[in-house]
Every structure is written in C-alpha cells, then in structure tokens.
Design a protein around this motif. Structure first.
Motif, PDB file in Angstrom:
ATOM      1  N   HIS A 136       4.280  88.346  35.894  1.00 33.18           N
ATOM      2  CA  HIS A 136       5.400  87.399  36.028  1.00 33.18           C
ATOM      3  C   HIS A 136       5.068  86.096  35.286  1.00 33.18           C
TER       4      HIS A 136
ATOM      5  N   ARG B  48       5.259  86.640  31.580  1.00 34.95           N
ATOM      6  CA  ARG B  48       6.685  86.713  31.203  1.00 34.95           C
ATOM      7  C   ARG B  48       7.271  85.301  31.077  1.00 34.95           C
ATOM      8  N   ASP B  49       6.946  84.463  32.045  1.00 34.62           N
ATOM      9  CA  ASP B  49       7.493  83.103  32.023  1.00 34.62           C
ATOM     10  C   ASP B  49       6.912  82.282  30.878  1.00 34.62           C
TER      11      ASP B  49
ATOM     12  N   HIS C 163       6.034  83.363  28.028  1.00 35.26           N
ATOM     13  CA  HIS C 163       6.590  83.831  26.749  1.00 35.26           C
ATOM     14  C   HIS C 163       8.104  83.964  26.817  1.00 35.26           C
ATOM     15  N   ALA C 164       8.724  83.206  27.720  1.00 38.16           N
ATOM     16  CA  ALA C 164      10.169  83.361  27.955  1.00 38.16           C
ATOM     17  C   ALA C 164      10.990  83.169  26.679  1.00 38.16           C
ATOM     18  N   SER C 165      10.630  82.188  25.860  1.00 30.44           N
ATOM     19  CA  SER C 165      11.475  81.925  24.692  1.00 30.44           C
ATOM     20  C   SER C 165      11.325  83.029  23.645  1.00 30.44           C
TER      21      SER C 165
ATOM     22  N   ALA D  12      13.257  85.976  24.967  1.00 25.86           N
ATOM     23  CA  ALA D  12      14.716  85.739  24.954  1.00 25.86           C
ATOM     24  C   ALA D  12      15.293  85.899  23.550  1.00 25.86           C
TER      25      ALA D  12
ATOM     26  N   ARG E 154      12.464  93.606  24.482  1.00 25.70           N
ATOM     27  CA  ARG E 154      11.755  92.630  25.339  1.00 25.70           C
ATOM     28  C   ARG E 154      10.703  93.348  26.194  1.00 25.70           C
TER      29      ARG E 154
END
Ligand code: CO
Length: 204
Positions: A124, A127-128, A130-132, A135, A143
């Motif tokens: 988690h 994931r956060d 590398h969020a951009s 996205a 993704r």
C-alpha cells in the motif's frame, strides 16, 4: 479423498523415476543441501520456483509468501534469508514477482480482504509513493503490471539494506541480489535489471 491419494501415488511415481535415472540421488541429497540460489517468490500456485527454472531438489532454497515480500518485521522471511546467506552460503538471491499477482491487485484497488491487508501494508505504501506514475498509465492492467514490477525492485532494495546482506558484502562474500518477474500468461521469466552485488554508493 481420492485427490489426496493421487498426490501420494504421484509422489511414488516421481521418486521411482528419479531413482531409475540416478540411483544415488536421494542418498546423496540426504547427506546435505548446497543450493546456490535463494528464491523469494509469491505463494501463487502458478509460480513454482523449481519447475519454472528447471531446478532439481537440492538446487534452490525457497521462501514464498503473498506478494513476495521481505517486510523488516517479518521473522519468517528474514530467518530464511539469514540461513540461506550465512549457513548455506547461497550466491544468488532472486526476488521473483509475477504479473497478475492477486496480492498486488488487492493493494492497487484498496480492497479489504482480511488479515492479508496488514501483510500487504508495505505494498500500500509503495502504491501511494508511486501514485502519480501509476495514475499516468492508461488502464488498470498496466498499473497492476507496473506495481508488480515496482514491488520486486522495492524488495531487492530492502534486501540490500539488511544486516545479513551487508555483512556478507563487508566480508567479501560474493552475493548477488536479483529482481525478476514471471508472466503467468506466457510462462517466461524476465530480468528487471536491478541486480546488485554491493551496497548502494553513498548509502548509510
Ligand atoms: Co502473487
């Protein structure tokens, strides 16, 4: 219970076939194991370490868990790593993720599954972080694939900072950490090109 009886029958056939081609195989292995590889992979039933690499019993030390993680607080994976590196003297540690990983997908989607949510907490966080980048990808499939790859790279980085690995390098023992990914759709392994055999330059 028929399916379990089948497993035991399969086993007898397998042992017999090995003995037929190499009568000393089991007695030799019973004396010692000297694997050169440690495999850290996902528990996913589609990614069996020995089969996909063509390795025989005795050739690879294996640790598998959901999403092929080495969380700092996880006594299990770190005991395996320490034993493999210090006692068995493996030369290569392979972190192998796989496309289509259910654990990684659950994290990507933010799904609640149960206890495994806690296990996946480092995914988690990844994931956060590398969020951009995630996205910007066109769809969930890409993704998901990218997060599977990032997760492997992350675990290799974590391994390179463990005391066991750093001590091996300090003592001049050859030890290579590799990040691979397996595609359940074509049965092929890919090297993610993140192999390290020394501490990162400028590291702590
Ligand atoms: Co998986």
């Amino acid at each position: 219970m028929d399916e379990l009886r089948q497993l035991l029958a399969n086993n007898r056939d397998w042992a017999e076939r090995i003995r037929a081609s190499d009568p000393a195989f089991f007695s030799r292995l019973a004396k010692q194991q000297t694997p050169r590889f440690l495999w850290i992979g996902c528990s996913d039933s589609r990614v069996p370490a020995n089969q996909i690499t063509g390795l025989q019993p005795g050739e690879v030390f294996v640790h598998r868990n959901v999403a092929n993680l080495v969380p700092g607080e996880d006594l299990n994976s770190h005991s395996v790593i320490q034993y493999a590196v210090d006692a068995l003297g493996v030369r290569h540690v392979i972190v192998c993720g796989h496309y289509g990983c259910g654990g990684v997908l659950a994290s990507l989607r933010g799904e609640r599954v149960g206890l495994v949510d806690y296990w996946l907490s480092s995914v988690h966080a990844l994931r956060d972080r590398h969020a951009s980048e995630l996205a910007a990808l066109p769809d969930e499939t890409s993704r998901h694939a990218r997060l599977c790859e990032l997760n492997v790279v992350e675990q290799v980085g974590k391994l390179s900072r463990t005391l066991v690995v750093r001590r091996a390098w300090e003592q001049g023992r050859p030890l290579f950490l590799h990040g691979w990914i397996y595609d359940v759709a074509d049965g092929l392994l890919r090297d993610l090109g993140v192999t390290v055999d020394a501490p990162p330059a400028g590291g702590d």
